[in-house]
Design a protein around this motif. Structure first.
Motif, PDB file in Angstrom:
ATOM      1  N   ASP A   1     -10.776 -57.883 -42.156  1.00  0.00           N
ATOM      2  CA  ASP A   1     -12.212 -57.620 -42.819  1.00  0.00           C
ATOM      3  C   ASP A   1     -13.172 -58.266 -42.670  1.00  0.00           C
ATOM      4  O   ASP A   1     -14.701 -57.635 -43.398  1.00  0.00           O
TER       5      ASP A   1
ATOM      6  N   ASN B 284     -14.814 -57.113 -39.954  1.00  0.00           N
ATOM      7  CA  ASN B 284     -15.145 -55.356 -40.878  1.00  0.00           C
ATOM      8  C   ASN B 284     -17.188 -55.902 -41.137  1.00  0.00           C
ATOM      9  O   ASN B 284     -17.382 -55.377 -40.999  1.00  0.00           O
ATOM     10  N   ASP B 285     -17.117 -56.844 -41.949  1.00  0.00           N
ATOM     11  CA  ASP B 285     -18.113 -57.307 -42.795  1.00  0.00           C
ATOM     12  C   ASP B 285     -18.707 -57.899 -42.264  1.00  0.00           C
ATOM     13  O   ASP B 285     -20.164 -57.147 -42.278  1.00  0.00           O
TER      14      ASP B 285
ATOM     15  N   ILE C 148     -20.486 -54.716 -40.095  1.00  0.00           N
ATOM     16  CA  ILE C 148     -21.180 -53.746 -41.781  1.00  0.00           C
ATOM     17  C   ILE C 148     -22.693 -54.335 -41.678  1.00  0.00           C
ATOM     18  O   ILE C 148     -23.437 -53.808 -41.949  1.00  0.00           O
ATOM     19  N   VAL C 149     -22.073 -55.895 -42.047  1.00  0.00           N
ATOM     20  CA  VAL C 149     -24.496 -56.370 -42.293  1.00  0.00           C
ATOM     21  C   VAL C 149     -24.596 -56.444 -41.031  1.00  0.00           C
ATOM     22  O   VAL C 149     -25.998 -56.085 -41.064  1.00  0.00           O
TER      23      VAL C 149
ATOM     24  N   SER D 120     -26.814 -53.143 -41.080  1.00  0.00           N
ATOM     25  CA  SER D 120     -27.344 -52.134 -42.072  1.00  0.00           C
ATOM     26  C   SER D 120     -28.145 -53.227 -42.131  1.00  0.00           C
ATOM     27  O   SER D 120     -29.307 -52.761 -42.117  1.00  0.00           O
ATOM     28  N   ASP D 121     -28.424 -54.251 -41.567  1.00  0.00           N
ATOM     29  CA  ASP D 121     -30.062 -54.783 -40.768  1.00  0.00           C
ATOM     30  C   ASP D 121     -29.796 -53.418 -39.733  1.00  0.00           C
ATOM     31  O   ASP D 121     -31.395 -53.718 -39.351  1.00  0.00           O
TER      32      ASP D 121
ATOM     33  N   ASP E 192     -31.900 -51.033 -41.817  1.00  0.00           N
ATOM     34  CA  ASP E 192     -33.297 -51.569 -42.380  1.00  0.00           C
ATOM     35  C   ASP E 192     -34.170 -52.111 -41.244  1.00  0.00           C
ATOM     36  O   ASP E 192     -34.935 -51.784 -42.258  1.00  0.00           O
TER      37      ASP E 192
ATOM     38  N   LEU F 284     -33.969 -54.738 -39.426  1.00  0.00           N
ATOM     39  CA  LEU F 284     -34.599 -55.636 -40.248  1.00  0.00           C
ATOM     40  C   LEU F 284     -34.765 -56.853 -38.745  1.00  0.00           C
ATOM     41  O   LEU F 284     -34.657 -58.241 -39.174  1.00  0.00           O
TER      42      LEU F 284
ATOM     43  N   VAL G 103     -16.907 -47.501 -37.701  1.00  0.00           N
ATOM     44  CA  VAL G 103     -17.751 -48.548 -38.990  1.00  0.00           C
ATOM     45  C   VAL G 103     -19.605 -47.618 -39.502  1.00  0.00           C
ATOM     46  O   VAL G 103     -20.007 -47.528 -39.819  1.00  0.00           O
TER      47      VAL G 103
ATOM     48  N   GLU H  35     -19.239 -44.271 -40.082  1.00  0.00           N
ATOM     49  CA  GLU H  35     -18.846 -44.799 -41.486  1.00  0.00           C
ATOM     50  C   GLU H  35     -20.275 -44.582 -42.873  1.00  0.00           C
ATOM     51  O   GLU H  35     -20.407 -44.452 -43.942  1.00  0.00           O
ATOM     52  N   LEU H  36     -20.560 -45.831 -42.088  1.00  0.00           N
ATOM     53  CA  LEU H  36     -22.151 -46.605 -43.015  1.00  0.00           C
ATOM     54  C   LEU H  36     -22.548 -45.572 -43.012  1.00  0.00           C
ATOM     55  O   LEU H  36     -23.827 -45.095 -44.039  1.00  0.00           O
TER      56      LEU H  36
ATOM     57  N   ALA I  41     -22.981 -42.236 -43.202  1.00  0.00           N
ATOM     58  CA  ALA I  41     -21.909 -41.311 -43.893  1.00  0.00           C
ATOM     59  C   ALA I  41     -22.034 -41.367 -45.256  1.00  0.00           C
ATOM     60  O   ALA I  41     -22.638 -40.471 -46.431  1.00  0.00           O
ATOM     61  N   ALA I  42     -22.262 -42.809 -45.785  1.00  0.00           N
ATOM     62  CA  ALA I  42     -21.818 -43.282 -46.485  1.00  0.00           C
ATOM     63  C   ALA I  42     -23.413 -43.928 -47.893  1.00  0.00           C
ATOM     64  O   ALA I  42     -23.674 -43.346 -48.283  1.00  0.00           O
ATOM     65  N   ARG I  43     -24.430 -43.924 -46.683  1.00  0.00           N
ATOM     66  CA  ARG I  43     -25.650 -44.503 -47.096  1.00  0.00           C
ATOM     67  C   ARG I  43     -26.220 -43.474 -47.988  1.00  0.00           C
ATOM     68  O   ARG I  43     -27.001 -44.097 -49.314  1.00  0.00           O
TER      69      ARG I  43
ATOM     70  N   HIS J  48     -21.919 -51.671 -49.389  1.00  0.00           N
ATOM     71  CA  HIS J  48     -20.282 -50.564 -47.848  1.00  0.00           C
ATOM     72  C   HIS J  48     -19.487 -50.061 -48.326  1.00  0.00           C
ATOM     73  O   HIS J  48     -19.619 -48.990 -48.475  1.00  0.00           O
ATOM     74  N   ARG J  49     -18.635 -50.961 -49.125  1.00  0.00           N
ATOM     75  CA  ARG J  49     -17.473 -50.553 -49.412  1.00  0.00           C
ATOM     76  C   ARG J  49     -18.238 -49.901 -50.968  1.00  0.00           C
ATOM     77  O   ARG J  49     -16.524 -48.567 -51.078  1.00  0.00           O
TER      78      ARG J  49
ATOM     79  N   ARG K 177     -19.933 -47.349 -51.558  1.00  0.00           N
ATOM     80  CA  ARG K 177     -20.844 -46.066 -50.577  1.00  0.00           C
ATOM     81  C   ARG K 177     -19.292 -45.320 -50.109  1.00  0.00           C
ATOM     82  O   ARG K 177     -20.169 -45.010 -50.310  1.00  0.00           O
TER      83      ARG K 177
ATOM     84  N   ARG L  13     -18.156 -41.695 -51.350  1.00  0.00           N
ATOM     85  CA  ARG L  13     -18.062 -40.709 -50.306  1.00  0.00           C
ATOM     86  C   ARG L  13     -16.633 -40.161 -50.676  1.00  0.00           C
ATOM     87  O   ARG L  13     -16.673 -39.233 -51.377  1.00  0.00           O
TER      88      ARG L  13
END
Lengths: 164, 192
Positions: free
Chosen positions: A27, A30-31, A34-35, A38-39, A42, A44, A66, A69-70, A72-74, B177-178, B180, B184
């Protein structure tokens, strides 16, 4: 049970804390991904870091998974608009405040809001003028010099000096 | 904080009723939007939004101007909404109508109460889409819910969200993210 098939001494059963720890570690990893992603999405990140992440995306399947998934979920909530407060909302809030506080809620206002300062200044000047007039015309405590009717005052220090 | 905000704040601290009306006009939609998306029920949302403004007005003297006024207002709105969610969960209020009765995941994982479209490829539009999305949001726990509401609906920056929630930057991003991803999944199950 064959001894070779039995779990080694000290081994933990299924669902044990070691499994949970592994989950926590994955996890955390993964975090981090993800972070970073995300940046990245964005915009950044500095160019060097962007290049580094693009490298990871082309070489590492975990990063790619990841990222997919990111992406698709945004946009998942894009169909959700903003809602407005009911038309009478402001009136309801103000009424509630007045009702609960018995009208005292808005009591502590600025002096200018509460009192007619202009009128108070005019009244103060009129009162001051009246008092001055009364004071000047008064026979007791008047600012004017004494009239002629009173007893003569001693004018020199000699007449007041004690006689030997 | 700009000069206009400062002037408004000064008047609010002097308990100026006109300043309070200005504050309401300026922020009521944003506050109501947050409370409605968090609670999923108009009546509850209006009630909480009212409490938010009353609380802000009562405690305006404690606002120290270290953050933007809107950030502070959002924080009050989020905290009030979270408290109400917890309160309603404890009471297990049967009168919660619009969303709460409809949002428990059914056995197949779809969102109960959100009408199943006859043609999933076409039907999820307009009001139905709104209903399904709102129902999906209400299934998230409040910590995740607040993040999607602030980021994806209110469109606040991550920095502002960190200030409002008091969470570190990385936590906001990963939880967002989790949340979202969970949404989904729920929506995909519903459509399929």
């Amino acid at each position: 049970m064959d001894e070779s098939q039995s779990p080694p001494a000290g081994a933990l059963p299924e669902g044990s804390s070691s499994e949970e720890e592994t989950d926590e570690i994955s996890d955390e990893i993964n975090d981090e991904i993800i972070v970073a992603l995300s940046d990245y999405h964005d915009g950044l990140l500095p160019p060097a870091r962007r290049t580094e992440i693009e490298g990871k995306l082309s070489s590492d399947p975990a990063w790619r998974a990841v990222d997919e998934e990111l992406r698709a979920a945004r946009p998942v909530l894009t169909g959700l608009g903003k809602v407005s407060a009911p038309e009478q909302f402001a009136t309801h809030v103000t009424e509630t405040i007045h009702r609960r506080s018995a009208g005292r809620f808005f009591a502590r206002r600025t002096l200018g809001d509460r009192l007619p300062v202009g009128w108070l200044v005019v009244i103060a000047f009129v009162l001051l003028g009246g008092l001055t007039t009364i004071w000047c015309r008064s026979t007791t405590g008047s600012l004017r010099a004494p009239m002629g009717d009173g007893p003569p005052r001693p004018t020199t220090g000699e007449s007041l000096a004690p006689k030997p | 904080m700009n000069d206009l905000e400062r002037a408004l704040l000064r008047r609010l601290r002097d308990r100026d009723e006109r300043a309070f009306r200005e504050l309401l006009d300026q922020y009521r939609d944003r506050v109501f939007n947050v409370t409605f998306r968090m609670l999923g029920d108009r009546a509850e949302a209006e009630d909480i939004a009212q409490e938010v403004f009353i609380a802000v007005f009562k405690t305006i003297d404690t606002f120290r101007e270290e953050s933007k006024f809107s950030t502070w207002l959002y924080r009050v709105a989020v905290n009030h909404s979270k408290n109400r969610i917890k309160y309603l969960a404890r009471r297990n209020d049967r009168n919660r109508t619009e969303i709460d009765d409809n949002t428990t995941d059914s056995e197949d994982g779809s969102i109960a109460g959100a009408a199943r479209p006859a043609r999933p490829d076409r039907a999820l539009h307009g009001a139905q889409m709104e209903q399904v999305l709102q129902a999906a949001i209400s299934t998230l726990d409040e910590e995740h819910r607040v993040l999607v509401v602030l980021r994806d609906i209110e469109e606040l920056s991550i920095e502002e969200i960190c200030e409002i929630t008091g969470l570190p930057d990385g936590t906001v991003k990963s939880r967002l993210h989790r949340a979202r991803a969970a949404l989904r999944k729920k929506l995909a199950r519903h459509v399929s």
